[in-house]
Design a protein around this motif. Structure first.
Motif, PDB file in Angstrom:
ATOM      1  N   PHE A 116     -10.093   4.709   0.663  1.00  0.00           N
ATOM      2  CA  PHE A 116      -9.235   5.096   1.788  1.00  0.00           C
ATOM      3  C   PHE A 116      -8.014   5.836   1.259  1.00  0.00           C
ATOM      4  CE2 PHE A 116      -7.276   1.138   0.455  1.00  0.00           C
ATOM      5  CZ  PHE A 116      -5.918   1.275   0.738  1.00  0.00           C
ATOM      6  N   ASP A 117      -7.361   6.550   2.140  1.00  0.00           N
ATOM      7  CA  ASP A 117      -6.137   7.272   1.818  1.00  0.00           C
ATOM      8  C   ASP A 117      -4.954   6.398   2.219  1.00  0.00           C
ATOM      9  OD1 ASP A 117      -3.940   8.937   1.646  1.00  0.00           O
ATOM     10  OD2 ASP A 117      -4.840  10.596   2.759  1.00  0.00           O
ATOM     11  N   ILE A 161       0.850  -1.182   0.000  1.00  0.00           N
ATOM     12  CA  ILE A 161       0.000   0.000   0.000  1.00  0.00           C
ATOM     13  C   ILE A 161       0.887   1.233   0.000  1.00  0.00           C
ATOM     14  CG2 ILE A 161      -1.772   1.290   1.265  1.00  0.00           C
ATOM     15  CD1 ILE A 161      -2.805  -1.342   2.377  1.00  0.00           C
ATOM     16  N   ASP A 162       0.916   1.918  -1.138  1.00  0.00           N
ATOM     17  CA  ASP A 162       1.732   3.124  -1.281  1.00  0.00           C
ATOM     18  C   ASP A 162       3.179   2.869  -0.861  1.00  0.00           C
ATOM     19  OD1 ASP A 162       1.943   5.747  -2.131  1.00  0.00           O
ATOM     20  OD2 ASP A 162       1.562   6.588  -0.147  1.00  0.00           O
ATOM     21  N   GLY A 163       3.716   1.722  -1.314  1.00  0.00           N
ATOM     22  CA  GLY A 163       5.115   1.397  -1.054  1.00  0.00           C
ATOM     23  C   GLY A 163       5.388   0.687   0.246  1.00  0.00           C
ATOM     24  N   TYR A 212      -9.038   1.540  -2.680  1.00  0.00           N
ATOM     25  CA  TYR A 212     -10.266   1.021  -2.084  1.00  0.00           C
ATOM     26  C   TYR A 212      -9.954  -0.222  -1.252  1.00  0.00           C
ATOM     27  CZ  TYR A 212     -12.507   3.602  -5.954  1.00  0.00           C
ATOM     28  OH  TYR A 212     -12.911   4.552  -6.861  1.00  0.00           O
ATOM     29  N   TYR A 213     -10.756  -0.424  -0.232  1.00  0.00           N
ATOM     30  CA  TYR A 213     -10.828  -1.711   0.450  1.00  0.00           C
ATOM     31  C   TYR A 213     -12.114  -2.406   0.022  1.00  0.00           C
ATOM     32  CZ  TYR A 213      -7.234  -0.372   3.921  1.00  0.00           C
ATOM     33  OH  TYR A 213      -6.078  -0.005   4.557  1.00  0.00           O
ATOM     34  N   ALA A 214     -12.041  -3.727  -0.097  1.00  0.00           N
ATOM     35  CA  ALA A 214     -13.238  -4.548  -0.259  1.00  0.00           C
ATOM     36  C   ALA A 214     -13.186  -5.632   0.803  1.00  0.00           C
ATOM     37  CB  ALA A 214     -13.301  -5.164  -1.657  1.00  0.00           C
ATOM     38  N   TRP A 215     -14.316  -5.949   1.408  1.00  0.00           N
ATOM     39  CA  TRP A 215     -14.323  -6.932   2.487  1.00  0.00           C
ATOM     40  C   TRP A 215     -15.727  -7.514   2.633  1.00  0.00           C
ATOM     41  CZ3 TRP A 215     -14.702  -1.749   3.044  1.00  0.00           C
ATOM     42  CH2 TRP A 215     -15.722  -1.236   3.842  1.00  0.00           C
ATOM     43  N   GLN A 216     -15.845  -8.467   3.561  1.00  0.00           N
ATOM     44  CA  GLN A 216     -17.140  -9.104   3.817  1.00  0.00           C
ATOM     45  C   GLN A 216     -17.683  -8.654   5.160  1.00  0.00           C
ATOM     46  OE1 GLN A 216     -19.648 -11.160   5.825  1.00  0.00           O
ATOM     47  NE2 GLN A 216     -18.199 -12.855   5.760  1.00  0.00           N
ATOM     48  N   GLN A 217     -18.959  -8.279   5.146  1.00  0.00           N
ATOM     49  CA  GLN A 217     -19.724  -8.091   6.368  1.00  0.00           C
ATOM     50  C   GLN A 217     -21.193  -8.296   6.020  1.00  0.00           C
ATOM     51  OE1 GLN A 217     -18.554  -4.009   7.325  1.00  0.00           O
ATOM     52  NE2 GLN A 217     -20.545  -3.251   6.652  1.00  0.00           N
ATOM     53  N   VAL A 218     -21.957  -8.712   7.000  1.00  0.00           N
ATOM     54  CA  VAL A 218     -23.383  -9.007   6.809  1.00  0.00           C
ATOM     55  C   VAL A 218     -23.580  -9.947   5.610  1.00  0.00           C
ATOM     56  CG1 VAL A 218     -25.682  -7.997   6.985  1.00  0.00           C
ATOM     57  CG2 VAL A 218     -23.704  -6.579   7.480  1.00  0.00           C
ATOM     58  N   GLY A 219     -22.635 -10.867   5.407  1.00  0.00           N
ATOM     59  CA  GLY A 219     -22.777 -11.891   4.372  1.00  0.00           C
ATOM     60  C   GLY A 219     -22.634 -11.412   2.950  1.00  0.00           C
ATOM     61  N   THR A 267     -12.327   6.752   3.819  1.00  0.00           N
ATOM     62  CA  THR A 267     -12.625   8.133   3.437  1.00  0.00           C
ATOM     63  C   THR A 267     -14.050   8.288   2.904  1.00  0.00           C
ATOM     64  OG1 THR A 267     -11.586   7.724   1.284  1.00  0.00           O
ATOM     65  CG2 THR A 267     -10.223   8.741   2.981  1.00  0.00           C
ATOM     66  N   CYS A 268     -14.816   7.215   2.905  1.00  0.00           N
ATOM     67  CA  CYS A 268     -16.243   7.308   2.581  1.00  0.00           C
ATOM     68  C   CYS A 268     -16.966   6.190   3.326  1.00  0.00           C
ATOM     69  CB  CYS A 268     -16.487   7.203   1.064  1.00  0.00           C
ATOM     70  SG  CYS A 268     -16.336   5.534   0.389  1.00  0.00           S
TER      71      CYS A 268
END
Length: 348
Positions: A181-182, A74-76, A167-174, A190-191
């Motif tokens: 993100f920065d 991530i950014d080096g 961006y992050y991608a992940w699992q929650q609520v199935g 960031t959102c």
């Protein structure tokens, strides 16, 4: 080159506390993919980056899980995204007694990040030394809230970078969620998170999890796992345009494939069950590979998961093929052909 392998220990199918209070996050480092394997002594050379009882940045003891760790730059900065869990509280949210009180409880887990420290000249510290990594921080919303206020648990986080955005991608609520993100402050979104993949077919029912993405020929290929761990586990796919400044938090940007890329079946003459939660990577020659796990069964008893590595092929329609068998890779009639290549020097 240096190759790294990191995974969850789920001995006997228990990925919450598989070694009775000795939960850990093992890392393997070698100069080839083959050298990472159990057969080549990779397990004996594992380094425990984290162990049961280590503290996170909030001062909480991480006592279990260390679920689904992924290595990303991530950014080096070399980073590990993972989900630790903590001892359960005395009562559940509804006031009933918690049967995991004082024991590792997966429902206390949330996505965390730890990063390899760097020298003043920007070079990395030795990743083999646990103290060279930052204290794990929970990843929070822009206002400092937990990612999943409904259930708290969040897991399987991965990174997507496109058009200068992270961006992050992940699992929650199935289901799969995405947020920006920065990279200079990767522990804070960031959102607000947006839901982009939900289980809807028979083969991905119940849950969509384990996202991981690459960019290939102008398209983002995000694989994910459908259904539940076991023989029903499958690998699904959603795609989005790359390099067009698209907002990946918009569900309408993504196109979902209505059939699985991979599922339980016979592979090279042997049953392969419960394939899923894969990650794109590259081999020594730069070829795209797929690293995933399949379920281990002995006399019908589920005993955890084993990691597999496989070369990725592409169809003429531009779809990734994750389960091409040996006979399909090379026509057996040509298997014994040898070739001698002579390179002559320039003359004159």
């Amino acid at each position: 080159p240096m190759f790294m392998f990191i995974a969850t220990d789920d001995t006997d199918g228990n990925c919450v506390d598989p070694n009775d209070g000795a939960t850990h996050m093992p890392l393997r480092i070698a100069d080839s993919i083959e050298a990472l394997s159990d057969a080549a002594g990779g397990r004996a050379k594992e380094i425990d980056l984290l162990k049961c009882g280590d503290y996170n940045a909030e001062g909480r003891a991480m006592t279990g899980c260390f679920w689904a760790p992924e290595l990303h730059v991530i950014d080096g900065k070399l980073s590990v995204l993972f989900m630790p869990c903590f001892d359960g509280p005395a009562t559940n949210p509804d006031g009933t007694p918690n049967d995991r009180a004082g024991k590792p409880d997966m429902w206390t887990g949330s996505c965390h990040i730890m990063q390899l420290k760097q020298h003043s000249d920007g070079t990395d510290f030795d990743p083999c030394e646990p103290e060279n990594w930052t204290v794990p921080k929970p990843i929070l919303t822009p206002t400092g809230g937990v990612l999943n206020p409904i259930q708290r648990i969040s897991l399987d986080m991965t990174v997507i970078s496109d058009s200068g955005r992270w961006y992050y991608a992940w699992q929650q609520v199935g289901s799969i969620w995405i947020a920006s993100f920065d990279p200079a402050r990767p522990e804070r979104l960031t959102c607000e998170p947006k839901q982009v993949v939900v289980p809807e077919f028979a083969w991905d029912n119940m849950i969509a999890e384990g996202p991981n993405a690459i960019v290939h020929d102008g398209t983002i290929y995000l694989i994910y796992s459908g259904s539940l761990v076991g023989i029903d586990y499958t690998t699904g796919l959603v795609t989005a345009p790359a390099g067009q400044d698209a907002d990946l938090t918009d569900p309408n940007v993504w196109t979902k494939l209505d059939y699985p890329l991979q599922k339980s079946g016979v592979y090279n003459g042997q049953w392969q069950l419960g394939t899923g939660h894969g990650m794109w990577s590259n081999d020594e020659d730069g070829n795209l590979i797929y690293v995933f796990h399949n379920a281990e069964y002995e006399n019908g008893r589920y005993g955890g998961r084993d990691a597999q590595v496989r070369r990725v092929h592409w169809s003429k329609e531009g779809m990734p093929i994750l389960d091409m068998q040996a006979a399909e890779e090379l026509n057996p009639d040509y298997a014994d052909i040898t070739m001698k290549i002579v390179v002559s020097g320039n003359e004159g």
